[in-house]
Design an enzyme around this catalytic site. Structure first.
Site, short mmCIF file in Angstrom:
data_model
loop_
_atom_site.label_atom_id
_atom_site.label_comp_id
_atom_site.label_asym_id
_atom_site.label_seq_id
_atom_site.Cartn_x
_atom_site.Cartn_y
_atom_site.Cartn_z
N GLU A 108 -28.27 66.60 46.58
CA GLU A 108 -28.74 67.09 45.29
C GLU A 108 -28.23 66.12 44.24
O GLU A 108 -27.12 65.58 44.38
CB GLU A 108 -28.25 68.51 45.01
CG GLU A 108 -28.68 69.55 46.03
CD GLU A 108 -30.19 69.71 46.16
OE1 GLU A 108 -30.90 69.45 45.16
OE2 GLU A 108 -30.65 70.10 47.24
N HIS B 214 -32.95 74.16 47.56
CA HIS B 214 -32.46 73.20 46.56
C HIS B 214 -30.94 73.22 46.43
O HIS B 214 -30.41 72.87 45.37
CB HIS B 214 -33.13 73.43 45.20
CG HIS B 214 -34.61 73.28 45.25
ND1 HIS B 214 -35.23 72.09 45.60
CD2 HIS B 214 -35.60 74.16 45.01
CE1 HIS B 214 -36.54 72.25 45.57
NE2 HIS B 214 -36.79 73.50 45.21
N ASP C 172 -30.65 73.29 52.45
CA ASP C 172 -31.77 72.40 52.75
C ASP C 172 -31.50 71.57 54.00
O ASP C 172 -32.43 71.25 54.75
CB ASP C 172 -32.03 71.47 51.56
CG ASP C 172 -32.80 72.16 50.44
OD1 ASP C 172 -33.21 73.32 50.62
OD2 ASP C 172 -32.97 71.54 49.38
#
Length: 210
Positions: free
Chosen positions: A15, A152, A157
Site C-alpha cells: 500500500e 486495500h 490483499d
C-alpha cells in the site's frame, strides 16, 4: 504431480502514498504470504514510515493515516526485512507493474540487492483465462468465492492474491497445459504486457487496476 508440488513461493502486496514512485510516492504498508506445496504457510506484514505525509486521497483508499505510521519502522529497515524474506523465491503479485517499482525504490533505500526473482502475475493469469475487463483483485475474489479479507490493506490483499494464484494455477495447468512454474510466470507477464498495450490503445486516458 502438480507444478506446485514441492514448490515455495512468496505472494507480496504493498500500500502506498500514491500511484507514481517517480514522483516521490512511497510504501506505507507491505505484506507477504508464503506458499508451500500448494498451501498458505506463514505471513508477515508491517507498516512503513514513508518519510512524507500520506495524502488524503490515498488514505481514503487504504485507510492508513499518518497517525498509524507515526511509529512505524523506516523504509530502510522494512526493506532489509522484506528482501531477506524474498530471497530468491518466485514472487506472486496481482498487477506486478504497480508494485515492482515501489519495491525497487524500497530496496535501493535499504541498500540491498534488487529483485531478480521469477515473477508470477495473477492479473495476467486471470486475463489469459477470461479476457480483459473486471479482473481487479476484489472482483476476482467475489467471482471465485475466495474468503473475504480486508480489501486495500496489504495483508488482506496478499492473502487473496495467494489464494487466487493457487486457483488460477490449477486452471492453467489443467486447461492450458502449463507444465512448470517458469512457464506460468512467463505467460502471466506476457498477457499483462499485451493486454496492457491493447487497453491503452483503446482508452489511453484511463487506468485499469485489473
Amino acid at each position: 504431480m502438480s507444478i506446485l508440488t514441492g514448490a515455495t513461493l512468496l505472494a507480496v502486496d504493498t500500500e502506498t502514498t500514491g500511484f507514481d514512485v517517480g514522483r516521490g510516492e512511497r510504501i506505507v504498508e507491505v505484506a507477504c504470504v508464503k506458499i508451500v506445496d500448494g498451501q498458505l504457510a506463514g505471513e508477515w506484514s508491517s507498516f512503513v514510515h514513508p518519510g512524507k505525509p500520506i495524502p488524503e486521497d490515498a488514505t481514503k483508499i487504504h485507510g492508513i493515516s499518518d497517525a498509524m505510521v507515526a511509529d512505524a519502522p523506516p523504509l530502510a529497515e522494512v526493506g532489509r526485512a522484506l528482501r531477506e524474506a524474498c530471497a530468491d523465491l518466485p514472487l506472486v503479485f496481482h498487477n506486478a507493474p504497480f508494485d515492482l517499482p515501489f519495491l525497487a525504490a524500497l530496496f535501493s533505500e535499504a541498500g540491498v540487492p534488487p529483485l531478480l526473482n521469477p515473477i508470477v502475475d495473477t492479473l495476467g493469469l486471470a486475463r489469459g483465462l477470461s479476457g480483459t475487463g473486471s479482473n481487479s483483485l476484489g472482483a476476482l475474489a467475489v467471482r471465485l468465492k475466495l474468503p473475504a479479507e480486508s480489501a486495500h490493506r496489504a495483508l488482506g490483499d496478499t492473502r487473496t492474491t495467494a489464494r487466487l494464484f493457487l486457483r488460477l494455477a490449477q486452471h492453467w495447468e489443467a486447461e492450458r497445459g502449463i507444465r512448470s512454474l517458469a512457464e506460468l510466470a512467463a505467460v502471466s507477464q506476457d498477457v499483462v504486457r499485451t493486454t496492457g498495450r491493447a487497453e491503452r490503445a483503446v482508452a489511453p486516458d484511463t487506468g485499469d487496476g485489473g
